[in-house]
Motif scaffolding. Structure first.
Motif, PDB file in Angstrom:
ATOM      1  N   VAL A  71       0.849  -1.201   0.000  1.00  0.00           N
ATOM      2  CA  VAL A  71       0.000   0.000   0.000  1.00  0.00           C
ATOM      3  C   VAL A  71       0.882   1.247   0.000  1.00  0.00           C
ATOM      4  O   VAL A  71       0.671   2.178  -0.782  1.00  0.00           O
ATOM      5  CB  VAL A  71      -0.969  -0.005   1.206  1.00  0.00           C
ATOM      6  N   HIS A  72       1.888   1.265   0.857  1.00  0.00           N
ATOM      7  CA  HIS A  72       2.825   2.403   0.929  1.00  0.00           C
ATOM      8  C   HIS A  72       3.553   2.582  -0.407  1.00  0.00           C
ATOM      9  O   HIS A  72       3.689   3.701  -0.907  1.00  0.00           O
ATOM     10  CB  HIS A  72       3.827   2.172   2.059  1.00  0.00           C
ATOM     11  N   ALA A  73       3.997   1.476  -1.005  1.00  0.00           N
ATOM     12  CA  ALA A  73       4.727   1.553  -2.271  1.00  0.00           C
ATOM     13  C   ALA A  73       3.846   2.109  -3.383  1.00  0.00           C
ATOM     14  O   ALA A  73       4.290   2.954  -4.172  1.00  0.00           O
ATOM     15  CB  ALA A  73       5.257   0.173  -2.651  1.00  0.00           C
ATOM     16  N   VAL A  74       2.603   1.647  -3.464  1.00  0.00           N
ATOM     17  CA  VAL A  74       1.686   2.129  -4.502  1.00  0.00           C
ATOM     18  C   VAL A  74       1.417   3.615  -4.307  1.00  0.00           C
ATOM     19  O   VAL A  74       1.419   4.391  -5.268  1.00  0.00           O
ATOM     20  CB  VAL A  74       0.380   1.305  -4.502  1.00  0.00           C
ATOM     21  N   GLU A  75       1.209   4.020  -3.056  1.00  0.00           N
ATOM     22  CA  GLU A  75       0.971   5.436  -2.772  1.00  0.00           C
ATOM     23  C   GLU A  75       2.142   6.312  -3.179  1.00  0.00           C
ATOM     24  O   GLU A  75       1.969   7.476  -3.510  1.00  0.00           O
ATOM     25  CB  GLU A  75       0.682   5.630  -1.272  1.00  0.00           C
ATOM     26  N   HIS A  76       3.351   5.738  -3.189  1.00  0.00           N
ATOM     27  CA  HIS A  76       4.552   6.500  -3.523  1.00  0.00           C
ATOM     28  C   HIS A  76       5.119   6.138  -4.901  1.00  0.00           C
ATOM     29  O   HIS A  76       6.260   6.485  -5.215  1.00  0.00           O
ATOM     30  CB  HIS A  76       5.607   6.301  -2.434  1.00  0.00           C
ATOM     31  N   GLY A  77       4.336   5.434  -5.706  1.00  0.00           N
ATOM     32  CA  GLY A  77       4.743   5.122  -7.071  1.00  0.00           C
ATOM     33  C   GLY A  77       5.914   4.161  -7.184  1.00  0.00           C
ATOM     34  O   GLY A  77       6.642   4.177  -8.178  1.00  0.00           O
ATOM     35  N   ASP A  78       6.109   3.310  -6.199  1.00  0.00           N
ATOM     36  CA  ASP A  78       7.226   2.354  -6.185  1.00  0.00           C
ATOM     37  C   ASP A  78       6.805   1.043  -6.839  1.00  0.00           C
ATOM     38  O   ASP A  78       6.313   0.133  -6.172  1.00  0.00           O
ATOM     39  CB  ASP A  78       7.675   2.133  -4.740  1.00  0.00           C
ATOM     40  N   SER A  79       6.994   0.939  -8.143  1.00  0.00           N
ATOM     41  CA  SER A  79       6.608  -0.280  -8.850  1.00  0.00           C
ATOM     42  C   SER A  79       7.568  -1.430  -8.562  1.00  0.00           C
ATOM     43  O   SER A  79       7.203  -2.601  -8.715  1.00  0.00           O
ATOM     44  CB  SER A  79       6.524  -0.022 -10.354  1.00  0.00           C
ATOM     45  N   GLN A  80       8.778  -1.129  -8.135  1.00  0.00           N
ATOM     46  CA  GLN A  80       9.753  -2.176  -7.811  1.00  0.00           C
ATOM     47  C   GLN A  80       9.252  -3.057  -6.665  1.00  0.00           C
ATOM     48  O   GLN A  80       9.468  -4.264  -6.661  1.00  0.00           O
ATOM     49  CB  GLN A  80      11.103  -1.556  -7.434  1.00  0.00           C
ATOM     50  N   ALA A  81       8.565  -2.470  -5.708  1.00  0.00           N
ATOM     51  CA  ALA A  81       8.047  -3.243  -4.578  1.00  0.00           C
ATOM     52  C   ALA A  81       7.051  -4.300  -5.050  1.00  0.00           C
ATOM     53  O   ALA A  81       7.027  -5.414  -4.521  1.00  0.00           O
ATOM     54  CB  ALA A  81       7.401  -2.310  -3.554  1.00  0.00           C
ATOM     55  N   VAL A  82       6.240  -3.968  -6.032  1.00  0.00           N
ATOM     56  CA  VAL A  82       5.269  -4.925  -6.562  1.00  0.00           C
ATOM     57  C   VAL A  82       6.010  -6.038  -7.307  1.00  0.00           C
ATOM     58  O   VAL A  82       5.675  -7.224  -7.158  1.00  0.00           O
ATOM     59  CB  VAL A  82       4.235  -4.229  -7.473  1.00  0.00           C
ATOM     60  N   GLU A  83       7.027  -5.685  -8.074  1.00  0.00           N
ATOM     61  CA  GLU A  83       7.838  -6.702  -8.754  1.00  0.00           C
ATOM     62  C   GLU A  83       8.510  -7.622  -7.746  1.00  0.00           C
ATOM     63  O   GLU A  83       8.540  -8.845  -7.928  1.00  0.00           O
ATOM     64  CB  GLU A  83       8.875  -6.028  -9.646  1.00  0.00           C
ATOM     65  N   ASP A  84       9.050  -7.040  -6.672  1.00  0.00           N
ATOM     66  CA  ASP A  84       9.690  -7.838  -5.624  1.00  0.00           C
ATOM     67  C   ASP A  84       8.684  -8.775  -4.965  1.00  0.00           C
ATOM     68  O   ASP A  84       8.998  -9.933  -4.677  1.00  0.00           O
ATOM     69  CB  ASP A  84      10.327  -6.936  -4.567  1.00  0.00           C
ATOM     70  N   LEU A  85       7.477  -8.279  -4.731  1.00  0.00           N
ATOM     71  CA  LEU A  85       6.427  -9.111  -4.141  1.00  0.00           C
ATOM     72  C   LEU A  85       6.094 -10.276  -5.065  1.00  0.00           C
ATOM     73  O   LEU A  85       5.964 -11.416  -4.607  1.00  0.00           O
ATOM     74  CB  LEU A  85       5.173  -8.284  -3.865  1.00  0.00           C
ATOM     75  N   ASN A  86       5.965 -10.012  -6.350  1.00  0.00           N
ATOM     76  CA  ASN A  86       5.664 -11.086  -7.300  1.00  0.00           C
ATOM     77  C   ASN A  86       6.743 -12.161  -7.288  1.00  0.00           C
ATOM     78  O   ASN A  86       6.436 -13.358  -7.317  1.00  0.00           O
ATOM     79  CB  ASN A  86       5.468 -10.525  -8.710  1.00  0.00           C
ATOM     80  N   ARG A  87       7.998 -11.750  -7.221  1.00  0.00           N
ATOM     81  CA  ARG A  87       9.107 -12.712  -7.141  1.00  0.00           C
ATOM     82  C   ARG A  87       9.018 -13.519  -5.839  1.00  0.00           C
ATOM     83  O   ARG A  87       9.224 -14.733  -5.837  1.00  0.00           O
ATOM     84  CB  ARG A  87      10.458 -12.002  -7.233  1.00  0.00           C
ATOM     85  N   ALA A  88       8.721 -12.839  -4.738  1.00  0.00           N
ATOM     86  CA  ALA A  88       8.615 -13.523  -3.449  1.00  0.00           C
ATOM     87  C   ALA A  88       7.467 -14.536  -3.460  1.00  0.00           C
ATOM     88  O   ALA A  88       7.611 -15.644  -2.935  1.00  0.00           O
ATOM     89  CB  ALA A  88       8.426 -12.505  -2.329  1.00  0.00           C
ATOM     90  N   ILE A  89       6.343 -14.164  -4.059  1.00  0.00           N
ATOM     91  CA  ILE A  89       5.203 -15.086  -4.155  1.00  0.00           C
ATOM     92  C   ILE A  89       5.598 -16.314  -4.971  1.00  0.00           C
ATOM     93  O   ILE A  89       5.289 -17.445  -4.590  1.00  0.00           O
ATOM     94  CB  ILE A  89       3.962 -14.388  -4.752  1.00  0.00           C
ATOM     95  N   ASP A  90       6.291 -16.096  -6.085  1.00  0.00           N
ATOM     96  CA  ASP A  90       6.733 -17.233  -6.908  1.00  0.00           C
ATOM     97  C   ASP A  90       7.599 -18.193  -6.091  1.00  0.00           C
ATOM     98  O   ASP A  90       7.453 -19.410  -6.181  1.00  0.00           O
ATOM     99  CB  ASP A  90       7.518 -16.738  -8.125  1.00  0.00           C
ATOM    100  N   GLN A  91       8.510 -17.651  -5.294  1.00  0.00           N
ATOM    101  CA  GLN A  91       9.380 -18.495  -4.471  1.00  0.00           C
ATOM    102  C   GLN A  91       8.592 -19.188  -3.367  1.00  0.00           C
ATOM    103  O   GLN A  91       8.804 -20.368  -3.085  1.00  0.00           O
ATOM    104  CB  GLN A  91      10.506 -17.663  -3.848  1.00  0.00           C
ATOM    105  N   PHE A  92       7.689 -18.474  -2.723  1.00  0.00           N
ATOM    106  CA  PHE A  92       6.916 -19.023  -1.617  1.00  0.00           C
ATOM    107  C   PHE A  92       5.998 -20.141  -2.081  1.00  0.00           C
ATOM    108  O   PHE A  92       5.788 -21.125  -1.365  1.00  0.00           O
ATOM    109  CB  PHE A  92       6.096 -17.906  -0.955  1.00  0.00           C
ATOM    110  N   MET A  93       5.457 -20.020  -3.288  1.00  0.00           N
ATOM    111  CA  MET A  93       4.473 -20.976  -3.784  1.00  0.00           C
ATOM    112  C   MET A  93       5.089 -22.190  -4.473  1.00  0.00           C
ATOM    113  O   MET A  93       4.358 -23.050  -4.938  1.00  0.00           O
ATOM    114  CB  MET A  93       3.503 -20.281  -4.742  1.00  0.00           C
ATOM    115  N   LYS A  94       6.391 -22.276  -4.542  1.00  0.00           N
ATOM    116  CA  LYS A  94       7.029 -23.438  -5.200  1.00  0.00           C
ATOM    117  C   LYS A  94       6.709 -24.719  -4.490  1.00  0.00           C
ATOM    118  O   LYS A  94       6.533 -24.804  -3.336  1.00  0.00           O
ATOM    119  CB  LYS A  94       8.554 -23.256  -5.241  1.00  0.00           C
TER     120      LYS A  94
END
Length: 94
Positions: A71-94
């Protein structure tokens, strides 16, 4: 540690740490079962319980991260945080 650590709910983080501590204790108990030669079926059941506890803790961490960091990242235009989250989800869901 996460650069957004300051935005997390301290009570929620304490609950997550407590869950991890319980899972560690449970895993130590499973290790003891193996060392004591306990029945493999019993060991597997307890190992499944540890795995479930870790997965549930991971879900809590994910929800906390989305609620605060993303939420904080989106409010501040930080698209990298969303990319990092997607990578983390991919690793967590393996």
């Amino acid at each position: 540690m996460d650069s957004h650590m300051h935005t997390h709910d301290p009570q929620q983080m304490k609950a997550i740490v407590n869950r991890l501590s319980k899972a560690i204790g449970h895993l130590e108990a499973v290790k003891g079962m193996v060392e004591d030669g306990r029945d493999c079926s019993e060991v597997l059941i307890q190992l499944a319980a540890v795995k479930s506890a870790l997965n549930n803790t991971g879900k809590l961490i994910l929800k906390e991260h989305i609620s605060h960091c993303i939420v904080h990242a989106v409010e501040h235009g930080d698209s990298q945080a969303v990319e990092d989250l997607n990578r983390a989800i991919d690793q967590f869901m393996k």
